[in-house]
Design a protein around this motif. Structure first.
Motif, PDB file in Angstrom:
ATOM      1  N   LYS A  39      20.540 -19.943   6.881  1.00 46.12           N
ATOM      2  CA  LYS A  39      21.394 -20.979   6.304  1.00 46.12           C
ATOM      3  C   LYS A  39      22.314 -21.589   7.363  1.00 46.12           C
ATOM      4  CE  LYS A  39      22.019 -21.881   2.316  1.00 46.12           C
ATOM      5  NZ  LYS A  39      21.485 -22.959   1.425  1.00 46.12           N
ATOM      6  N   SER A  43      22.116 -25.532   8.234  1.00 43.55           N
ATOM      7  CA  SER A  43      23.281 -26.428   8.117  1.00 43.55           C
ATOM      8  C   SER A  43      23.413 -27.336   9.331  1.00 43.55           C
ATOM      9  CB  SER A  43      24.560 -25.608   7.932  1.00 43.55           C
ATOM     10  OG  SER A  43      24.935 -24.934   9.124  1.00 43.55           O
ATOM     11  N   GLU A  91      15.158 -23.774  -0.357  1.00 46.04           N
ATOM     12  CA  GLU A  91      15.440 -24.642   0.783  1.00 46.04           C
ATOM     13  C   GLU A  91      14.141 -25.209   1.360  1.00 46.04           C
ATOM     14  OE1 GLU A  91      18.748 -21.743   0.301  1.00 46.04           O
ATOM     15  OE2 GLU A  91      16.557 -21.630   0.310  1.00 46.04           O
ATOM     16  N   TRP A 256      27.568 -24.076   5.146  1.00 44.67           N
ATOM     17  CA  TRP A 256      26.706 -24.949   4.338  1.00 44.67           C
ATOM     18  C   TRP A 256      27.359 -25.226   2.991  1.00 44.67           C
ATOM     19  CZ3 TRP A 256      25.700 -19.929   5.770  1.00 44.67           C
ATOM     20  CH2 TRP A 256      25.709 -18.962   4.759  1.00 44.67           C
TER      21      TRP A 256
END
Length: 256
Positions: A39, A43, A91, A256
């Motif tokens: 993550k 980001s 994602e 994020w």
């Protein structure tokens, strides 16, 4: 651009957790620390990952094999064995899982995944057990600007104990867990050229020794100084600290 994550080690100092799963699969806030690291990269616009597997690598394979399903609302119709996905929160990641050997050192793992990077002039690399609010894009920009083969993110380790503030023989107060001793350490979050493979002979090569030392001696190693939060998960104490930060709703690495 791709990010390579090292996820094959034994994690012996976290034996309480790693007897049944690899260290990067230890949960922080209900999700593996590996997910948190991904993550962080995501980001910064990096969604293509190569994960180096070793110890109990099948656990990581099973996690990603079922990830889309676990992140979706779904109806299973048992009458005709069909399923309908209603919405998905997964994602947009592309994840390549590479078995780099149970006993391979980090240098060897890097060497083994280079065939998956043949068309990439540079790639990111980090350990599967540390998080931070590292400005990955800034480290990439520095790497491109300096033009060397490798860039390491340097960080000052978090203090383990509170410190006394003193004046001679008088205690003036207390400082809660000050940052290290002023020295900078390897915090991972590398940016590398695939040409670093020329510095790695085989599976037994320890990345942090001969390859990095040789790169430094030849003037091919740059440093990106990270002054923000950084925390490895080496011990159960570290895990509990990261859990407490996440539960507080103010996890510093949550960019994020």
């Amino acid at each position: 651009m791709k990010a390579v994550i090292l996820a094959g080690g034994l994690g012996t100092r976290l034996a309480e957790e790693t007897s049944t799963r690899p260290k990067p699969m230890i949960d922080i806030g209900g999700m593996p620390i590996l997910w948190h690291i991904m993550k962080i990269y995501s980001s910064h616009g990096i969604d293509d990952f190569i994960i180096c597997l070793g110890y109990k690598g099948y656990v990581i394979k099973e996690f990603f094999a079922n990830y889309f399903l676990h992140m979706s609302d779904v109806t299973f119709d048992m009458r005709d064995n069909t399923s309908v996905v209603h919405s998905a929160k997964a994602e947009p990641w592309r994840v390549t899982l590479v078995d780099t050997g149970a006993d391979t050192m980090i240098g060897g793992r890097i060497k083994r995944i280079l065939p998956y990077l043949q068309e990439d002039p540079i790639f990111c690399l980090t350990y599967g057990d540390g998080v931070g609010n590292v400005d990955v894009r800034a480290s990439i920009d520095l790497h491109k600007r300096e033009g060397r083969l490798a860039t390491v993110t340097a960080t000052q380790p978090p203090g383990r104990f509170g410190a006394l503030v003193v004046d001679g023989t008088r205690v003036l107060g207390f400082q809660e867990k000050p940052v290290g001793d002023g020295g900078w350490i390897n915090g991972g979050f590398f940016v590398l050229s695939p040409k670093v493979g020329d510095y790695i002979e085989g599976d037994s090569v320890v990345w942090e020794r001969e390859p990095l030392e040789r790169l430094a001696n030849e003037g091919q190693l740059s440093v990106y100084h990270h002054n923000g939060f950084w925390q490895p998960m080496d011990t159960l104490r570290d895990k509990r600290h990261l859990e407490a930060l996440w539960d507080s709703g103010k996890a510093p690495w949550k960019t994020w």
